[in-house]
Design an enzyme around this catalytic site. Structure first.
Site, short mmCIF file in Angstrom:
data_model
loop_
_atom_site.label_atom_id
_atom_site.label_comp_id
_atom_site.label_asym_id
_atom_site.label_seq_id
_atom_site.Cartn_x
_atom_site.Cartn_y
_atom_site.Cartn_z
N TRP A 255 -4.88 12.72 3.94
CA TRP A 255 -3.59 12.50 4.58
C TRP A 255 -2.48 12.24 3.55
O TRP A 255 -1.36 12.70 3.71
CB TRP A 255 -3.65 11.28 5.51
CG TRP A 255 -4.62 11.39 6.63
CD1 TRP A 255 -4.71 12.43 7.52
CD2 TRP A 255 -5.63 10.44 7.00
NE1 TRP A 255 -5.72 12.16 8.42
CE2 TRP A 255 -6.29 10.95 8.13
CE3 TRP A 255 -6.02 9.20 6.49
CZ2 TRP A 255 -7.33 10.28 8.76
CZ3 TRP A 255 -7.05 8.53 7.12
CH2 TRP A 255 -7.70 9.06 8.23
N TYR A 256 -2.79 11.46 2.54
CA TYR A 256 -1.76 11.04 1.59
C TYR A 256 -2.10 11.48 0.16
O TYR A 256 -1.87 10.76 -0.80
CB TYR A 256 -1.54 9.52 1.67
CG TYR A 256 -0.88 9.14 2.97
CD1 TYR A 256 0.49 9.26 3.12
CD2 TYR A 256 -1.63 8.73 4.06
CE1 TYR A 256 1.11 8.96 4.32
CE2 TYR A 256 -1.03 8.43 5.27
CZ TYR A 256 0.34 8.55 5.39
OH TYR A 256 0.94 8.26 6.58
N GLU A 355 -17.35 1.05 3.05
CA GLU A 355 -17.53 -0.10 3.94
C GLU A 355 -18.55 0.20 5.03
O GLU A 355 -18.20 0.64 6.12
CB GLU A 355 -16.19 -0.48 4.59
CG GLU A 355 -15.18 -1.05 3.62
CD GLU A 355 -13.89 -1.52 4.29
OE1 GLU A 355 -13.73 -1.30 5.50
OE2 GLU A 355 -13.05 -2.10 3.58
N TYR A 416 -8.94 -8.59 3.60
CA TYR A 416 -7.55 -8.43 4.04
C TYR A 416 -6.99 -9.82 4.26
O TYR A 416 -7.59 -10.64 4.99
CB TYR A 416 -7.49 -7.53 5.31
CG TYR A 416 -7.61 -6.08 4.87
CD1 TYR A 416 -6.47 -5.31 4.64
CD2 TYR A 416 -8.84 -5.52 4.57
CE1 TYR A 416 -6.56 -4.01 4.15
CE2 TYR A 416 -8.94 -4.22 4.07
CZ TYR A 416 -7.78 -3.47 3.86
OH TYR A 416 -7.87 -2.20 3.35
N GLU A 442 -11.27 -2.89 -2.80
CA GLU A 442 -10.23 -2.68 -1.78
C GLU A 442 -9.86 -4.01 -1.17
O GLU A 442 -10.73 -4.80 -0.79
CB GLU A 442 -10.73 -1.73 -0.69
CG GLU A 442 -9.65 -1.41 0.34
CD GLU A 442 -10.18 -0.61 1.53
OE1 GLU A 442 -10.80 0.45 1.31
OE2 GLU A 442 -9.96 -1.05 2.67
N TRP A 476 -5.13 -1.75 -1.30
CA TRP A 476 -4.93 -0.74 -0.26
C TRP A 476 -3.51 -0.87 0.26
O TRP A 476 -3.19 -1.95 0.75
CB TRP A 476 -5.93 -0.98 0.87
CG TRP A 476 -5.90 0.05 1.96
CD1 TRP A 476 -5.20 0.00 3.13
CD2 TRP A 476 -6.61 1.30 1.98
NE1 TRP A 476 -5.42 1.13 3.87
CE2 TRP A 476 -6.29 1.94 3.18
CE3 TRP A 476 -7.48 1.93 1.07
CZ2 TRP A 476 -6.81 3.19 3.52
CZ3 TRP A 476 -7.99 3.17 1.42
CH2 TRP A 476 -7.65 3.78 2.64
N GLU A 483 2.92 1.23 7.78
CA GLU A 483 2.01 0.12 8.10
C GLU A 483 2.16 -0.89 6.96
O GLU A 483 2.47 -0.52 5.83
CB GLU A 483 0.56 0.58 8.25
CG GLU A 483 -0.08 1.20 7.02
CD GLU A 483 -1.53 1.68 7.23
OE1 GLU A 483 -2.01 1.73 8.38
OE2 GLU A 483 -2.17 2.00 6.22
#
Ligand code: DCB
Length: 515
Positions: A255-256, A355, A416, A442, A476, A483
């Site tokens: 995607w990126y 993951e 996160y 990550e 990340w 986002e």
């Protein structure tokens, strides 16, 4: 035969011969650039003109038309398998991977095909050779195609391949225009050239700067530290001195991918990063469905990090496919090739399962997977290998209790900041106390879904903790997605020099913590 008959026969032969070189259509001039391609397409019955004798070379061509012509070239006539006249062709194309489910919906069959999809269709149908393998070729087109940064990641390689094989040239301004439509004349030319029979446009050599062949030396980079290994729980350089790697992870390269260019990665090196992570998704339109394309994207991204003198993680990014054993064969095939390709490149670190999650355990799924894949890598390379654990790489305690028997292995811990707090830091301390080396390959400033926050205070607690333990990390993610975990503001150009205004709230925090 009398003389009259004879001359009629000769006249007829001449007419037939002439009709081959003179256009059959009222609106296709013999000197039109596309005349030859249009004539060969129509004379072989692959595409028809209109009843009024016109061809309408400047009209747009639809998905159904373009795909049915292409399919007729490689497969012949296919009967409809649904209500749409082209349903048989569309089904054939889908089943052969010419397009993915999210690229063309049935409701769009009669809409104009985009240029990027036309490139993908002919690439897949005619199996255009991958001569962009040399990263320099990719880099050069990245520079010479003016709107390259507008081309979504999953099409960049295909476009390069099309240009490089003479299937396409840009418009008069040097743009590819990925989302624009295609004319019937252009479609003829593209298909005939992809088929290997079309007249090829005059190539203008790209006037661009080549990718640097000598990496730019950076502080803490590979030219200073050389080959890495693991000593006790620490990552060490070629002299056995502890080293900390910090940098960005890409988002999904399918995607990126644009944010894995040499210039994009250089932006992080210039801010002090010495690490880049290439997140090659397996599912979600990643490697499993787009093997060659996605793999070439991953290799190009690795090479761009190498050209920036960085360490680089090649990440087998399992996610919705929570069990690493699901694609074990594909992983073996991939890591056999990648470890051979980078056997002599000290920059590269292999992350074999991002993951694991869902109904998987360390001893029942992840460990057995690692025990197959690591020996494959070890046939070519003793590079550092990173291994995930269940619960999105948080079950490091299970790995520490039942470690792998290979050297130069580290266990990844992912967090996160909005979701995972002190309990996970305590788990890292537990793992370290058991002698398990930890690498945070990550983490995000957001909540675990990649959004929410930014959680600045928690982030700072985490980064201070990692520094105190000498733990390396990749954040990340390096992209401009809307986002909160994305490091760049939406609309940021991958190849520009980024100023603070281009960095998102998350990016500002992360870029200030590379060194
Ligand atoms: C991890 C994944 C990574 C994912 C981020 C944020 O997943 F490794 O691929 O990235 O963390 O969730 C997100 C992107 C989104 C994208 C989505 C799907 O940011 O733009 O749409 O992937 O491809 C984690 C990590 C931790 C946990 C859950 C997930 N957790 N998860 O602890 O619950 O469900 O993806």
């Amino acid at each position: 035969m009398n003389k009259l008959l004879k001359s009629i026969a000769v006249f007829t032969v001449i007419c037939v011969l002439l009709s081959c070189t003179v256009s059959a259509f009222t609106d296709v001039g013999n000197d039109a650039w596309y005349a030859e391609n249009v004539n060969s397409m129509t004379s072989s019955g692959l595409l028809n003109g209109y009843e009024d004798g016109s061809f309408r070379p400047e009209s747009t061509i639809t998905y159904a038309e373009f795909i049915s012509v292409t399919a007729r070239c490689v497969q012949g006539t296919i009967q409809p398998s649904g209500t749409h006249w082209a349903s048989g062709y569309m089904k054939h194309a889908y089943e052969n991977g010419w397009y993915d489910y999210d690229e063309i919906y049935e409701a769009d069959f009669d809409k104009p095909i985009t240029r990027q999809m036309a490139v993908k269709i002919v690439d897949m149908a005619f199996k255009i050779p991958e001569n962009e393998h040399d990263n320099n070729v990719y880099y050069q087109y990245m520079q010479s195609i003016k709107d390259f940064d507008k081309i979504p990641g999953r099409y960049g390689y295909l476009v390069v391949r099309a240009y490089n094989n003479g299937i396409l040239t840009g418009d008069e301004n040097g743009n590819f225009n990925p989302f624009s439509s295609l004319t019937r004349a252009e479609a003829c030319a593209i298909i005939m050239r992809a088929k290997g029979e079309g007249s090829v446009p005059a190539q203008t050599a790209p006037t661009v700067t080549a990718a640097p062949t000598q990496p730019a030396a950076i502080s803490g980079g590979v030219s200073q530290n050389g080959k890495l290994s693991v000593s006790g729980t620490r990552l060490v350089n070629q002299n056995g001195e502890p080293i900390i790697l910090r940098g960005m992870s890409s988002h999904g390269i399918q995607w990126y991918g644009n944010f894995t260019s040499y210039n994009a990665i250089k932006n992080t090196a210039d801010r002090g990063a010495n690490l880049f992570r290439v997140a090659m998704y397996t599912a979600e339109n990643g490697y499993i469905s787009g093997k060659e394309t996605v793999k070439q994207q991953a290799y190009a991204a690795v090479d761009n990090a190498v050209a920036n003198d960085m360490y680089v993680i090649l990440d087998w990014h399992i996610l919705s496919d929570g069990d690493p054993l699901q694609y074990l064969n594909e992983a073996v095939e991939f890591f056999a090739e990648a470890s051979a390709k980078y056997a002599n490149t000290p920059n590269v670190i292999f992350e074999i399962c991002n993951e694991p999650n869902g109904n998987v355990t360390w001893s029942g799924n992840v460990k057995p997977y690692a025990e197959v894949v690591i020996p494959i890598i070890r046939q070519n390379s003793d590079a550092v290998v990173l291994v995930g654990s269940p619960t999105w790489s948080q079950d490091i305690d299970k790995a520490a209790d039942d470690p792998l028997g290979f050297s130069n292995v580290m266990y990844t811990c992912h967090f996160y900041a909005g979701t995972h707090g002190s309990w996970l830091r305590d788990r890292i301390d537990y793992a370290l106390s058991k002698g398990a080396p930890i690498f945070v390959s990550e983490w995000g400033t957001s909540a675990a879904d990649g959004n929410g926050g930014v959680f600045a205070d928690e982030t700072s607690k985490w980064l201070d903790f990692l520094s105190s333990r000498g733990i390396s990390w990749a954040n990340w993610s390096l992209c401009d997605k809307n986002e909160s975990s994305a490091a760049l503001s939406p609309g940021t150009s991958p190849d520009a020099v980024w100023n603070d205004g281009d960095l998102s709230e998350s990016g500002k925090i992360v870029f200030s913590r590379f060194d």
